[in-house]
Design a protein around this motif. Structure first.
Motif, mmCIF file in Angstrom:
data_model
loop_
_atom_site.group_PDB
_atom_site.id
_atom_site.type_symbol
_atom_site.label_atom_id
_atom_site.label_comp_id
_atom_site.label_asym_id
_atom_site.label_seq_id
_atom_site.Cartn_x
_atom_site.Cartn_y
_atom_site.Cartn_z
ATOM 1 N N THR A 1 -60.406 -76.394 13.551
ATOM 2 C CA THR A 1 -58.991 -76.024 13.431
ATOM 3 C C THR A 1 -58.912 -74.923 12.377
ATOM 4 N N GLY A 2 -58.331 -73.800 12.788
ATOM 5 C CA GLY A 2 -58.201 -72.670 11.877
ATOM 6 C C GLY A 2 -56.743 -72.353 11.585
ATOM 7 N N THR A 3 -56.491 -71.987 10.346
ATOM 8 C CA THR A 3 -55.134 -71.622 9.928
ATOM 9 C C THR A 3 -55.195 -70.206 9.374
ATOM 10 N N CYS B 1 -50.246 -70.106 10.837
ATOM 11 C CA CYS B 1 -50.367 -70.414 12.255
ATOM 12 C C CYS B 1 -51.700 -71.144 12.461
ATOM 13 N N VAL B 2 -51.688 -72.171 13.307
ATOM 14 C CA VAL B 2 -52.856 -73.033 13.508
ATOM 15 C C VAL B 2 -53.295 -72.943 14.964
ATOM 16 N N ASN B 3 -54.631 -72.902 15.142
ATOM 17 C CA ASN B 3 -55.195 -72.939 16.486
ATOM 18 C C ASN B 3 -56.527 -73.688 16.410
ATOM 19 N N THR B 4 -57.008 -74.142 17.556
ATOM 20 C CA THR B 4 -58.264 -74.893 17.591
ATOM 21 C C THR B 4 -59.197 -74.327 18.651
ATOM 22 N N ASP B 5 -60.455 -74.657 18.505
ATOM 23 C CA ASP B 5 -61.475 -74.334 19.508
ATOM 24 C C ASP B 5 -62.523 -75.447 19.451
ATOM 25 N N VAL B 6 -63.299 -75.543 20.494
ATOM 26 C CA VAL B 6 -64.343 -76.576 20.541
ATOM 27 C C VAL B 6 -65.691 -75.940 20.834
ATOM 28 N N VAL B 7 -66.729 -76.609 20.371
ATOM 29 C CA VAL B 7 -68.103 -76.199 20.656
ATOM 30 C C VAL B 7 -68.924 -77.463 20.888
ATOM 31 N N ASP B 8 -69.779 -77.417 21.914
ATOM 32 C CA ASP B 8 -70.695 -78.525 22.177
ATOM 33 C C ASP B 8 -72.044 -78.208 21.540
ATOM 34 N N VAL B 9 -72.587 -79.163 20.825
ATOM 35 C CA VAL B 9 -73.931 -79.038 20.259
ATOM 36 C C VAL B 9 -74.790 -80.110 20.924
#
Length: 172
Positions: free
Chosen positions: A20-22, A27-35
């Motif tokens: 989660t980045g601000t 303003c806040v947004n998210t992203d996902v990553v699979d490891v």
């Protein structure tokens, strides 16, 4: 529990991480990553081997991976003549994911016994007996029906008797 920019050790399998980045405007947004962490291959070099120094060849072949490389100039699945003494050979196996693991096997080459048949003997043809006894090994076998350490009457003429000695390692 992941800190941005800090290294960590993920668990085995696939884990999805959400960030989660601000920004400066709150303003806040998210992203996902699979490891995905793949298990290491269960590479096996085989069982330890013991051979005699009589020209016996050894073949080392790995299992548990897709491709293999050995140290000491060994080619997987190809026979070779190992040196005298004990040598540890290390195999590196690589699986379909490119993951590598290693294993080791010891190959022991025992020296042959120094078998001695004794000195040449000359006797007269008068019923004199001869006793042949070997040394340098643990057990002995003579050709021509001779028993080690037992007397016998040799035939007329020169006869060569061959002694075969076996040591405690079963090297002949």
């Amino acid at each position: 529990g992941v800190t941005d920019g800090a290294s960590f050790t993920p668990p085995l399998g696939t884990t999805t991480y959400t960030v989660t980045g601000t920004d400066a405007n709150n303003c806040v947004n998210t992203d996902v990553v699979d490891v995905t962490v793949n298990a290491l291959p269960a590479v096996l070099a085989g069982t330890d081997q013991v051979v005699c120094n009589d020209g016996t060849t050894v073949t080392l072949a790995g299992s548990g991976a897709v491709s293999y490389s050995w140290d000491n100039g060994v080619t997987d699945g190809a026979s070779f003549t190992p040196p005298l003494g004990t040598t540890t050979y290390t195999i590196t196996g690589t699986d379909v994911n490119g993951c590598e693991n290693t294993d080791q096997v010891d190959v022991t080459v025992d020296a042959l016994p120094t078998v001695l048949a004794g000195t040449d003997q000359t006797v007269c043809n008068d019923g004199t007996t001869v006793t042949l006894a070997g040394s340098g090994a643990v057990s002995y076998s003579w050709d021509n029906g001779v028993t080690d350490g037992a007397s016998f009457t040799p035939p007329l003429g020169t006869t060569t008797y061959t002694l075969t000695g076996t040591d405690a390692n079963n090297c002949v």
